[in-house]
Write a protein that holds these residues in place. Structure first.
Motif, PDB file in Angstrom:
ATOM      1  N   THR A   4       0.413  -1.150   0.062  1.00  0.00           N
ATOM      2  CA  THR A   4      -0.003   0.554  -0.312  1.00  0.00           C
ATOM      3  C   THR A   4       0.666   0.910  -0.079  1.00  0.00           C
ATOM      4  N   ARG A   6       1.988   5.121   1.259  1.00  0.00           N
ATOM      5  CA  ARG A   6       1.531   6.081   2.179  1.00  0.00           C
ATOM      6  C   ARG A   6       2.647   7.603   1.319  1.00  0.00           C
ATOM      7  N   ALA A  39      -2.487   4.566   0.759  1.00  0.00           N
ATOM      8  CA  ALA A  39      -3.656   5.499   2.515  1.00  0.00           C
ATOM      9  C   ALA A  39      -2.302   6.735   1.686  1.00  0.00           C
ATOM     10  N   GLU A  41      -2.284  10.725   3.195  1.00  0.00           N
ATOM     11  CA  GLU A  41      -3.294  10.730   5.064  1.00  0.00           C
ATOM     12  C   GLU A  41      -2.467  12.806   4.535  1.00  0.00           C
TER      13      GLU A  41
END
Length: 387
Positions: A4, A6, A39, A41
Motif C-alpha cells: 500500500t 503511503r 494511504a 494522509e
C-alpha cells in the motif's frame, strides 16, 4: 510498486482560488482514482494567512471551532470563529487557541472595497479575547491577509489597552487615529496565557521605513500616496508611545499585517516563521517519517518561494526523512528552483491558461494527484522489473 502506498499531502492554500484543506482533498481524490488502496494522509499547511484555521481543523483530531461575533474591517458585525485544539499538540501541555486575523479583520472580508484609512484590527482582538475567556493555555495567532495599517491598536484595545488623544478620548480607528495619539495606557492589558502566544507570519518587514508596513503594504490596503505618508508618520508616533517601542519597531516581522506584528510584540507575543510552527502543531514530521512520497505546493511557486515558504520547508522536511517530494502549484515561474522536487506539476500548464486553472482549481488539483499516482506506479513497476 508493491504493498500500500503511503502519501502525505502537505500543501498550502492557493490564495484567491482554493483553501489548503480543499486543495489537499482534491489531490487525494485524484490519487485514489488511480490507486484506491493508497494511504493518503492529509496535512494541509498554512503560514498564518487565510486558511490557517482550515489547515489546523483538517489536520488535528479533536479540533473544535468556537463561534464568535466580532466587529469586522467594515465596522460591522462579522460571524467568525477561532479554533480550540486539545491538549498535547505541538508539545503544549494544555489547550491551544488558534485565532486567524484573515477571518476577523482580513482584507477578503471587504470584497472589492478597501478602507485603507479606517479599517482596523478590533475583530482580531475580540476573537483573541474570546479564546482567553475560554481559558486556553496557549495562543497561536495567524496574522496574514490584513485589511488595515493600524499598528495593531484595534487589537490591543479589545484586550484592554487605552490609546487616547490630547482630550483624553479614544483615537479614531485605523490610520485616521494614529496622528492624534497623545497617551498610551497598557496597564489594563490582559495578560498572555500561561503558555504564551506565538505569532505565525512569513513577513520579516520592520514597522517603519522603506520596507515598513505603510510603504510596502499600505497601497495593497487602499492607501493613496498621501495616506501612506500619514500612516508612516502615525506608526512612528505610535511606536514612540510604547515602552521599548524603537527596539520593537525594528524587529523583523513588526511590520506584518499593517503593523499588527508590532502590536503583538508590545503585548509580549513571540513572532515565528509560520510554516515551521504549523508543521509542529499538526505533527507533520511524524507523518512524513512514514511516507513514500510527500506532495506540497502553493498557488504561485517562484524565486521567492525558497525563503521560508511552505513548499521549501516541506521539501526540506521530506529530504531529512529520506522521502521524495513532489510539487503542485498553480503556476511555476521561470525563475523558480524546483531541484528539491522529484516531480512538479503546474496547474496553469495542465489547464492551458491561468484563467482556466483559477476557474476550476479542484478539477486540476484532482488531475495533478492522478498524474503523480500514475508516475509513482510507473516508477514502482520499473523498479520491480529491474534485474
Amino acid at each position: 510498486m508493491t504493498g500500500t502506498s503511503r502519501v502525505v499531502v502537505a500543501i498550502d492554500s492557493f490564495k484567491g482560488s482554493i483553501g489548503a484543506a480543499d486543495a489537499a482533498r482534491s489531490i487525494a481524490a485524484g490519487w485514489h482514482a488511480v490507486d484506491p488502496e493508497a494511504a493518503v494522509e492529509l496535512r494541509p499547511m498554512a503560514d498564518g494567512g487565510e486558511g490557517t484555521l482550515e489547515a489546523f481543523a483538517a489536520a488535528v483530531p479533536g479540533a473544535r471551532r468556537m463561534p464568535v461575533e466580532v466587529i469586522g474591517p467594515a465596522g460591522t458585525a462579522v460571524a467568525a470563529s477561532w479554533l480550540l485544539l486539545p491538549a498535547g499538540h505541538g508539545g503544549a501541555a494544555g489547550t491551544v487557541g488558534v485565532v486567524e486575523l484573515a477571518s476577523t479583520s482580513g482584507i477578503e472580508l471587504l470584497g472589492a472595497r478597501r478602507r485603507g484609512l479606517d479599517a482596523d484590527t478590533s475583530g482580531f482582538g475580540q476573537a483573541i479575547a474570546a479564546a482567553l475567556d475560554a481559558g486556553v493555555d496557549r495562543l497561536v495567532l495567524g496574522i496574514g491577509s490584513s485589511s488595515s495599517t493600524d499598528g495593531g491598536i484595534g487589537m490591543l484595545r479589545a484586550l484592554g489597552a487605552r490609546v487616547t488623544d490630547a482630550t483624553g478620548h479614544e483615537v479614531a480607528p485605523g490610520v485616521r487615529g494614529l496622528s492624534a495619539i497623545a497617551d498610551v495606557d497598557l496597564s489594563a492589558l490582559r495578560p498572555l496565557p500561561a503558555g504564551g502566544a506565538v505569532v505565525l507570519s512569513d513577513v520579516s518587514n520592520p514597522l517603519l521605513g522603506e520596507r515598513g508596513a505603510a510603504a510596502v503594504f499600505g497601497p495593497q490596503k487602499g492607501l493613496e500616496p498621501a495616506g501612506v505618508a500619514d500612516a508612516e508618520a502615525g506608526l512612528a508616533r505610535w511606536s514612540a508611545s510604547v515602552p521599548d517601542g524603537a527596539s520593537l519597531a525594528a524587529t523583523p516581522g513588526a511590520g506584518a499585517a499593517g503593523g499588527t506584528g508590532f502590536g503583538l510584540l508590545a503585548w509580549g507575543a513571540r513572532l515565528t516563521p509560520g510554516a515551521r510552527e504549523v508543521a509542529e502543531l499538526i505533527g507533520l514530521a511524524e507523518a512524513v517519517a512514514e511516507a513514500e512520497l510527500v506532495i506540497t505546493g502553493e498557488g504561485s511557486f517562484d524565486g521567492q518561494s525558497a525563503a521560508g515558504k511552505v513548499p521549501a520547508f516541506v521539501a526540506e522536511l521530506a529530504a531529512r526523512a529520506g522521502a521524495p517530494a513532489a510539487l503542485v502549484a498553480g503556476r511555476i515561474a521561470a525563475d523558480a528552483d524546483t531541484a528539491a522536487f522529484a516531480a512538479s506539476v503546474s496547474l496553469t500548464e495542465r489547464a492551458g491558461s491561468a484563467a482556466a486553472s483559477l476557474a476550476e482549481p479542484a478539477r486540476w488539483l484532482h488531475e495533478a494527484g492522478a498524474m503523480l499516482a500514475q508516475r509513482q506506479r510507473r516508477d514502482g513497476a520499473a523498479s520491480s522489473n529491474a534485474p
